[in-house]
Design a protein around this motif. Structure first.
Motif, PDB file in Angstrom:
ATOM      1  N   ASN A 158       0.858  -1.283  -0.129  1.00  0.00           N
ATOM      2  CA  ASN A 158       0.276  -0.248  -0.421  1.00  0.00           C
ATOM      3  C   ASN A 158       0.858   0.791   0.283  1.00  0.00           C
ATOM      4  N   LYS A 159       2.075   1.064  -0.087  1.00  0.00           N
ATOM      5  CA  LYS A 159       2.842   2.529  -0.289  1.00  0.00           C
ATOM      6  C   LYS A 159       2.655   3.389  -1.952  1.00  0.00           C
ATOM      7  N   MET A 160       2.711   4.443  -1.540  1.00  0.00           N
ATOM      8  CA  MET A 160       2.252   5.208  -3.211  1.00  0.00           C
ATOM      9  C   MET A 160       3.620   5.655  -3.545  1.00  0.00           C
ATOM     10  N   VAL A 161       3.966   5.670  -4.407  1.00  0.00           N
ATOM     11  CA  VAL A 161       5.145   5.516  -5.250  1.00  0.00           C
ATOM     12  C   VAL A 161       4.573   6.226  -6.079  1.00  0.00           C
ATOM     13  N   LYS A 162       5.861   7.234  -6.783  1.00  0.00           N
ATOM     14  CA  LYS A 162       5.982   8.006  -8.105  1.00  0.00           C
ATOM     15  C   LYS A 162       6.738   7.266  -9.021  1.00  0.00           C
ATOM     16  N   LEU A 163       6.753   6.870 -10.383  1.00  0.00           N
ATOM     17  CA  LEU A 163       7.380   5.748 -11.236  1.00  0.00           C
ATOM     18  C   LEU A 163       7.646   6.649 -12.478  1.00  0.00           C
ATOM     19  N   ASN A 215      15.017   6.139  -4.331  1.00  0.00           N
ATOM     20  CA  ASN A 215      14.799   7.169  -3.424  1.00  0.00           C
ATOM     21  C   ASN A 215      13.274   7.958  -2.778  1.00  0.00           C
ATOM     22  N   GLY A 216      13.833   7.831  -1.703  1.00  0.00           N
ATOM     23  CA  GLY A 216      12.354   7.813  -1.254  1.00  0.00           C
ATOM     24  C   GLY A 216      11.235   7.174  -1.197  1.00  0.00           C
ATOM     25  N   SER A 217       9.995   7.882  -1.856  1.00  0.00           N
ATOM     26  CA  SER A 217       8.458   7.609  -2.454  1.00  0.00           C
ATOM     27  C   SER A 217       9.259   7.817  -3.657  1.00  0.00           C
ATOM     28  N   VAL A 218      10.304   8.469  -4.589  1.00  0.00           N
ATOM     29  CA  VAL A 218       9.944   7.743  -6.118  1.00  0.00           C
ATOM     30  C   VAL A 218      10.546   6.665  -6.868  1.00  0.00           C
ATOM     31  N   ARG A 219      10.449   5.946  -7.357  1.00  0.00           N
ATOM     32  CA  ARG A 219      11.294   5.203  -8.348  1.00  0.00           C
ATOM     33  C   ARG A 219      12.086   5.055  -9.957  1.00  0.00           C
ATOM     34  N   VAL A 220      12.599   4.326 -10.495  1.00  0.00           N
ATOM     35  CA  VAL A 220      13.282   4.040 -11.021  1.00  0.00           C
ATOM     36  C   VAL A 220      13.195   2.829 -11.675  1.00  0.00           C
ATOM     37  N   LEU A 221      12.511   3.318 -13.030  1.00  0.00           N
ATOM     38  CA  LEU A 221      12.275   1.706 -13.824  1.00  0.00           C
ATOM     39  C   LEU A 221      13.108   2.084 -14.914  1.00  0.00           C
ATOM     40  N   LEU A 222      14.207   0.869 -15.603  1.00  0.00           N
ATOM     41  CA  LEU A 222      14.981   1.235 -16.610  1.00  0.00           C
ATOM     42  C   LEU A 222      14.096  -0.138 -17.503  1.00  0.00           C
ATOM     43  N   HIS A 223      13.834  -0.191 -19.011  1.00  0.00           N
ATOM     44  CA  HIS A 223      13.439  -1.970 -19.354  1.00  0.00           C
ATOM     45  C   HIS A 223      14.249  -1.327 -20.488  1.00  0.00           C
ATOM     46  N   ASN A 224      14.682  -2.621 -21.880  1.00  0.00           N
ATOM     47  CA  ASN A 224      15.102  -2.179 -22.964  1.00  0.00           C
ATOM     48  C   ASN A 224      13.611  -2.622 -24.205  1.00  0.00           C
ATOM     49  N   ARG A 225      12.426  -1.936 -23.615  1.00  0.00           N
ATOM     50  CA  ARG A 225      11.739  -1.974 -25.010  1.00  0.00           C
ATOM     51  C   ARG A 225      11.607  -0.957 -25.778  1.00  0.00           C
ATOM     52  N   TRP A 268       3.736  -2.609 -11.822  1.00  0.00           N
ATOM     53  CA  TRP A 268       4.654  -2.594 -10.524  1.00  0.00           C
ATOM     54  C   TRP A 268       3.736  -3.307  -9.414  1.00  0.00           C
ATOM     55  N   GLU A 269       2.583  -2.722  -9.122  1.00  0.00           N
ATOM     56  CA  GLU A 269       2.147  -3.191  -7.378  1.00  0.00           C
ATOM     57  C   GLU A 269       1.751  -4.400  -7.471  1.00  0.00           C
ATOM     58  N   GLN A 270       1.631  -5.511  -8.175  1.00  0.00           N
ATOM     59  CA  GLN A 270       0.707  -6.652  -7.988  1.00  0.00           C
ATOM     60  C   GLN A 270       3.073  -7.504  -7.843  1.00  0.00           C
ATOM     61  N   ALA A 271       3.971  -6.275  -8.772  1.00  0.00           N
ATOM     62  CA  ALA A 271       5.159  -6.946  -8.386  1.00  0.00           C
ATOM     63  C   ALA A 271       6.423  -6.505  -7.177  1.00  0.00           C
ATOM     64  N   THR A 272       5.062  -5.573  -6.625  1.00  0.00           N
ATOM     65  CA  THR A 272       6.333  -5.000  -5.080  1.00  0.00           C
ATOM     66  C   THR A 272       4.866  -4.586  -4.597  1.00  0.00           C
ATOM     67  N   GLY A 273       4.186  -4.630  -4.602  1.00  0.00           N
ATOM     68  CA  GLY A 273       3.146  -4.336  -2.855  1.00  0.00           C
ATOM     69  C   GLY A 273       2.754  -2.369  -3.208  1.00  0.00           C
ATOM     70  N   GLU A 274       3.503  -2.047  -3.952  1.00  0.00           N
ATOM     71  CA  GLU A 274       3.226  -0.371  -4.105  1.00  0.00           C
ATOM     72  C   GLU A 274       2.347   0.105  -5.236  1.00  0.00           C
ATOM     73  N   HIS A 275       1.593   0.877  -4.837  1.00  0.00           N
ATOM     74  CA  HIS A 275       0.364   1.122  -5.326  1.00  0.00           C
ATOM     75  C   HIS A 275       1.015   2.631  -6.112  1.00  0.00           C
ATOM     76  N   VAL A 276       1.386   3.226  -7.553  1.00  0.00           N
ATOM     77  CA  VAL A 276       1.802   4.187  -8.093  1.00  0.00           C
ATOM     78  C   VAL A 276       0.900   4.452  -8.607  1.00  0.00           C
ATOM     79  N   ASP A 277       1.206   5.980  -7.273  1.00  0.00           N
ATOM     80  CA  ASP A 277       0.001   7.395  -7.762  1.00  0.00           C
ATOM     81  C   ASP A 277       0.477   8.092  -8.666  1.00  0.00           C
ATOM     82  N   GLU A 278       0.829   8.282 -10.109  1.00  0.00           N
ATOM     83  CA  GLU A 278       1.804   9.248 -11.421  1.00  0.00           C
ATOM     84  C   GLU A 278       2.600   8.928 -11.863  1.00  0.00           C
ATOM     85  N   LEU A 279       3.208   8.721 -13.195  1.00  0.00           N
ATOM     86  CA  LEU A 279       3.645   8.294 -14.451  1.00  0.00           C
ATOM     87  C   LEU A 279       4.609   9.468 -14.681  1.00  0.00           C
TER      88      LEU A 279
END
Length: 348
Positions: free
Chosen positions: A31-36, A74-84, A96-107
């Motif tokens: 349930n943690k809110m994060v920015k991705l 970094n705090g409530s901010v996440r950086v995701l890198l993919h190769n597509r 992201w929420e399914q994998a980590t349990g963290e709810h993304v509130d903005e992208l």
């Protein structure tokens, strides 16, 4: 500007076993809110700003979606890198929420910008293809009749981006501008794209990458200052721009967006308002006679903007000069039918 004394090495296509280890051992944060923030290693205008951001203090590896993706926190901010392709990874918020349990509130997506003019540019825009029908070709991802909620930071960050670009002497060489709503990837979370354009040389410019990184760093308050562009429904100015008409760079809507305290929702350009002229001989136009998906596009854009700004006053602004009289009359009538308020530039 703060800088790491021991920066992370540049991220490349090569993957390490570090993320795999964290993926299996690190506890989830329910349930943690994060920015991705999303970047792709296939695009220098995407990965270079991500690298510049990750070179600043406070980042550490964190569990990711899958083994071929890297993630940092970094705090409530996440950086995701993919190769597509940046527009191909759909539903990253839910995944992201399914994998980590963290709810993304903005992208926030980092990407290159292409333009036939080849002019250097730093751009900001919401995403969606609200005008497309089922069965239509999707040239750049998304799904027909869809628009993501626009990230409320779009307006404030446009103005912040212009200030940072000026401070780093990128203006006037680089144009700082909005773009109209377009392309994917699919998400139901408030989203925006930050782009560097418009040629291969520009995409690789480290000074441009640093400006985008500073925009994210300052805009999210990662350096210790106040975050820029937080919407909570209690803001003094609740007027939100819904731009209708104009070209891809929406110049008349830009004039409004550059004003202090203006919030920016979807920006529907003329190409996203397909309208079929019912007859050249009619003196009065009934909106029911106008074919095309223009009404769908307006309605989807309005509802998505409304969802992103709860408690906001959504105001439609028309680029009158971009429409023929029958088009303007039809759009105005439809907006009135939908109880969508029409506003002039000076009201914002």
């Amino acid at each position: 500007m703060l800088a790491r004394t021991t920066p992370y090495p540049p991220l490349t296509f090569a993957t390490t076993k570090l993320v795999c280890c964290f993926h299996s051992l690190a506890p989830k944060s329910p349930n943690k809110m994060v920015k991705l923030i999303v970047a792709t290693t296939t695009d220098p205008a995407s990965v270079n700003p991500a690298n510049a951001l990750l070179s600043k203090p406070g980042w550490s590896p964190t569990p990711s979606l899958q083994e071929d993706m890297k993630s940092f926190a970094n705090g409530s901010v996440r950086v995701l890198l993919h190769n597509r392709s940046i527009i191909e990874e759909d539903d990253l918020d839910a995944r992201w929420e399914q994998a980590t349990g963290e709810h993304v509130d903005e992208l926030i997506f980092l990407s290159k910008h292409k333009a036939s003019s080849s002019r250097p540019a730093l751009t900001v825009h919401p995403i969606g293809v609200p005008h497309l029908r089922n069965g239509d070709v999707l040239p750049q991802g998304g799904k027909p009749g869809w628009a993501a909620p626009p990230n409320p930071r779009i307006g404030p960050w446009l103005r912040l981006l212009k200030r940072i670009a000026q401070d780093h002497n990128l203006v006037p060489e680089f144009e700082v501008t909005l773009e109209a709503t377009h392309h994917g990837p699919i998400t139901d979370t408030p989203a925006m794209f930050l782009e560097i354009g418009s040629t291969d040389d520009c995409w690789k410019r480290q000074d441009a990458a640093e400006v985008i990184a500073l925009l994210v760093w300052e805009g999210l308050g990662l350096g210790g200052g106040a975050a820029v562009g937080n919407w909570n429904g209690g803001n003094d100015n609740k007027r939100v721009l819904l731009g209708i008409g104009g070209g891809h760079y929406v110049p008349r809507h830009m004039d409004i967006a550059l004003k202090d305290n203006v919030w920016v929702g979807h920006l529907i350009s003329g190409y996203s308002l397909p309208m079929e002229d019912p007859s050249q001989t009619k003196t009065e136009t009934n909106t029911k006679d106008i074919g095309g998906t223009w009404k769908q596009s307006i309605k989807v854009a309005f509802e998505a903007t409304q969802s992103a700004f709860p408690g906001g006053e959504i105001l439609a602004h028309l680029d009158h000069k971009s429409f023929k009289s029958w088009q303007k009359n039809a759009i105005t009538s439809f907006l009135e039918e939908q109880n969508i308020t029409i506003s002039k530039r000076d009201f914002f």
